[in-house]
Scaffold this active site. Structure first.
Site, short mmCIF file in Angstrom:
data_model
loop_
_atom_site.label_atom_id
_atom_site.label_comp_id
_atom_site.label_asym_id
_atom_site.label_seq_id
_atom_site.Cartn_x
_atom_site.Cartn_y
_atom_site.Cartn_z
N ARG A 16 -36.45 4.75 81.34
CA ARG A 16 -37.77 4.18 81.63
C ARG A 16 -38.52 4.91 82.75
O ARG A 16 -39.69 4.64 82.98
CB ARG A 16 -37.64 2.69 81.94
CG ARG A 16 -37.49 1.86 80.67
CD ARG A 16 -37.55 0.39 80.95
NE ARG A 16 -36.30 -0.09 81.52
CZ ARG A 16 -36.19 -1.20 82.24
NH1 ARG A 16 -37.26 -1.92 82.51
NH2 ARG A 16 -35.02 -1.58 82.70
N GLN A 74 -18.39 11.40 84.09
CA GLN A 74 -18.32 10.59 82.88
C GLN A 74 -18.95 11.42 81.77
O GLN A 74 -20.15 11.66 81.78
CB GLN A 74 -19.08 9.27 83.08
CG GLN A 74 -18.92 8.33 81.91
CD GLN A 74 -19.87 7.14 81.98
OE1 GLN A 74 -20.80 7.11 82.78
NE2 GLN A 74 -19.63 6.14 81.14
N GLU A 156 -24.32 -10.46 78.67
CA GLU A 156 -25.55 -9.68 78.64
C GLU A 156 -26.63 -10.45 77.89
O GLU A 156 -26.33 -11.17 76.93
CB GLU A 156 -25.32 -8.32 77.98
CG GLU A 156 -24.41 -7.42 78.80
CD GLU A 156 -24.92 -7.25 80.23
OE1 GLU A 156 -25.96 -6.61 80.41
OE2 GLU A 156 -24.28 -7.78 81.15
C1 UD1 Z 1 -25.99 -3.97 84.03
C2 UD1 Z 1 -25.03 -5.13 83.80
C3 UD1 Z 1 -25.82 -6.44 83.88
C4 UD1 Z 1 -26.50 -6.55 85.22
C5 UD1 Z 1 -27.38 -5.31 85.46
C6 UD1 Z 1 -27.91 -5.33 86.87
C7 UD1 Z 1 -23.30 -4.34 82.30
C8 UD1 Z 1 -22.78 -4.33 80.92
N1 UD1 Z 1 -24.40 -5.01 82.50
O1 UD1 Z 1 -26.90 -3.97 82.94
O2 UD1 Z 1 -24.93 -7.54 83.72
O3 UD1 Z 1 -27.30 -7.72 85.28
O4 UD1 Z 1 -26.62 -4.11 85.29
O5 UD1 Z 1 -28.77 -4.24 87.07
O6 UD1 Z 1 -22.67 -3.79 83.19
N2 UD1 Z 1 -24.08 3.72 84.11
C9 UD1 Z 1 -23.24 4.79 84.08
N3 UD1 Z 1 -22.61 5.11 82.92
C10 UD1 Z 1 -22.82 4.41 81.79
C11 UD1 Z 1 -23.70 3.31 81.81
C12 UD1 Z 1 -24.33 2.99 83.01
O7 UD1 Z 1 -23.02 5.47 85.10
O8 UD1 Z 1 -22.21 4.76 80.75
C13 UD1 Z 1 -24.75 3.39 85.38
C14 UD1 Z 1 -26.23 3.60 85.28
O9 UD1 Z 1 -26.58 4.88 85.76
C15 UD1 Z 1 -26.79 2.52 86.20
C16 UD1 Z 1 -25.75 1.43 86.15
O10 UD1 Z 1 -24.58 2.02 85.64
O11 UD1 Z 1 -26.91 2.94 87.53
C17 UD1 Z 1 -26.20 0.25 85.31
O12 UD1 Z 1 -26.32 0.66 83.98
P1 UD1 Z 1 -27.40 0.02 83.00
O13 UD1 Z 1 -27.22 0.62 81.67
O14 UD1 Z 1 -28.73 0.10 83.62
O15 UD1 Z 1 -26.93 -1.48 82.95
P2 UD1 Z 1 -27.84 -2.71 82.57
O16 UD1 Z 1 -28.04 -2.73 81.11
O17 UD1 Z 1 -29.02 -2.75 83.43
#
Ligand code: UD1
Ligand code: CA
Length: 463
Positions: A16, A74, A156
């Site tokens: 985004r 990762q 979620e």
């Molecule tokens: C996540 C949480 C949600 C919470 C929210 C708060 C999960 C499944 N959900 O959702 O419960 O309310 O954060 O902001 O955890 N990232 C990685 N590798 C990945 C995926 C994500 O490093 O494979 C990092 C992203 O860079 C980011 C963070 O993890 O900094 C959160 O990931 P994002 O996909 O934004 O999670 P949300 O869907 O927002």
């Protein structure tokens, strides 16, 4: 001995943001988002600090790396649970608890994290999750509790039932988890959800099912734990952080005449009783001493300003050093590698680049000084130009102590003007000048009396 580890999740792209740059590299107060989070967690003095990277890994590591910071790659972004699992190899032989945070939450404070970790220790739980109540819980994960308040799971928004979606308590994404349980729970994760990802959130239900003590800790300030997802949120957080930095410096004894128009980067320092006027930008590693005055409309980047310095209205400084009691401006531009010795003065419409200006030396009007080394008590007249570039190379100019450089002088570098030289006005100096000499160009001056009247009469005839 129980240890504390930190895992910062920073592998995501941040769709985004609509950016070619990884989200965690966007800046707040001049510093990448991730660097803010790293700094805040370092305040806990963790035994291990691991940053999980993926998107633009090399660039993130280059810009945010440092002593005591380990990185884990990762390879495929398969969810938050998979991301933490990528950090596991960095936790060989580790005994203790792991604090998990996101790399896009720049307003977090060490105090809030310390309190959360303390609470985790005090309650002797296996897993703590930091939550917050929001008027609009939007797409955040919902915290599901039993009637008596015990946490059951996090679900979620995409996977939630109608009843669950009504819940306003959400998961911030900050956890403290006992390491053995954490890494074994991650092995058991299944991507059985709407996104087909390995959800870190699922370890909550695992801990509850195993009968392990688990708690949800409600945070008081939702702003602090918020992440950045869009440019709009980036701008809002910048505003918030700027307000905090201004307050912090005013509390430390700095006067900001119109605080909302002063912009201060994270690593800037300002001495006591310094007064800063409107529309001032203090960037990078700028250091400002005590009792200085910055009139306003100044852009000061990566510069060191000692004590009692007066920066007049409208000045641009970059990578420069201003000694005690120096004066600069109005309308001056000091560029990379400029050093003013104490009490030197650089005035109106003067540009200085990569030059040293000695104690008490003045260049008060309309000059270009580049690649020069100027001694003390010299005076650089209006219109002086160091011709430092021949179209191929840059060349140095040396000017000794007590030299008087007349107005409209051009100094063709490389050149050395020794001490106590007097350069007559409108001189082009092409050769080195020995100490104590006068230098001037011979050019015959002619005066033709009555010339103007005659010229005008001739022009009038042509009409
Ligand atoms: C996540 C949480 C949600 C919470 C929210 C708060 C999960 C499944 N959900 O959702 O419960 O309310 O954060 O902001 O955890 N990232 C990685 N590798 C990945 C995926 C994500 O490093 O494979 C990092 C992203 O860079 C980011 C963070 O993890 O900094 C959160 O990931 P994002 O996909 O934004 O999670 P949300 O869907 O927002
Ligand atoms: Ca998010």
């Amino acid at each position: 001995m129980e240890q504390l580890g930190v895992v910062i999740l920073a592998a995501g792209l941040g769709k985004r943001m609509r950016s070619a740059q990884a989200k965690v590299l966007h800046r707040i107060a001049g510093k990448p988002l991730l660097s803010h989070v790293i700094h805040v967690t370092q305040g806990l003095y963790p035994d291990r600090l691991v940053v999980v990277i993926g998107h633009q890994a090399a660039e993130v590591q280059r810009l945010c790396g440092g002593e005591g910071i380990a990185f884990a790659l990762q390879r495929e972004l398969r969810g938050t649970g998979d991301a933490v699992r990528a950090a596991q190899p960095r936790f060989q032989g580790f005994q203790g608890d792991v604090l998990i945070v996101y790399g896009d939450t720049p307003l977090l404070t060490t105090a809030t994290l310390a309190e959360f970790v303390q609470h985790h220790y005090a309650q002797r739980v296996t897993l703590s999750v930091l939550t917050v109540r929001l008027d609009d819980p939007a797409q955040y994960g919902r915290v599901i509790r039993t009637a008596d308040g015990q946490i059951v799971k996090i679900v979620e928004a995409r996977d939630a039932s109608h009843e669950e979606l009504v819940v306003q308590e959400i998961n911030t994404g900050i956890y403290c988890v006992q390491a053995d349980f954490l890494f074994s729970a991650l092995e058991r994760l299944q991507p059985l959800n709407a996104q087909g990802e390995y959800y870190l959130t699922d370890i909550v239900a695992q801990a509850v099912a195993a009968g392990l003590p688990t708690q949800a800790v409600l945070a008081t300030d939702p702003n602090e734990v918020g992440g950045i997802n869009s440019r709009e949120e980036l701008a809002t957080m910048e505003k918030t952080r700027q307000a905090q930095l201004r307050s912090q410096w005013m509390a430390a004894g700095v006067t900001l005449e119109d605080p909302e128009t002063v912009y201060i980067d994270e690593d800037v320092t300002i001495g006591q009783d310094t007064v800063i006027g409107p529309n001032t930008h203090l960037k990078g590693k700028t250091r400002i001493g005590a009792r200085c005055r910055i009139d306003g409309s100044a852009y000061i980047d990566n510069s060191q300003i000692d004590d009692d310095v007066h920066v007049h209205f409208s000045v641009v400084l970059s990578d420069s050093k201003l000694g005690d009691h120096t004066e600069v401006g109005p309308f001056a531009h000091l560029r990379g590698g400029t050093v003013l010795a104490p009490r030197a003065e650089v005035g109106n419409f003067v540009e200085v680049k990569k030059s040293t200006i000695g104690e008490h030396t003045k260049a008060k009007h309309l000059a270009y000084i580049g690649d020069a080394e100027i001694g003390r008590d010299a005076n650089i007249g209006a219109g002086t130009i160091t011709c430092n570039y021949d179209g191929f190379r840059k060349h140095p100019t040396k000017i000794g102590d007590r030299v008087q450089v007349g107005s409209d002088t051009t100094l063709v570098a490389p050149i050395t003007i020794h001490d106590d030289v007097y350069i007559a006005t409108a001189t082009t100096v092409r050769h080195d000048v020995p100490a104590g000499a006068l230098v001037f160009n011979t050019r015959k001056e002619e005066i033709r009396e009555g010339w103007t009247v005659a010229k005008r009469a001739k022009e009038a005839e042509k009409k």
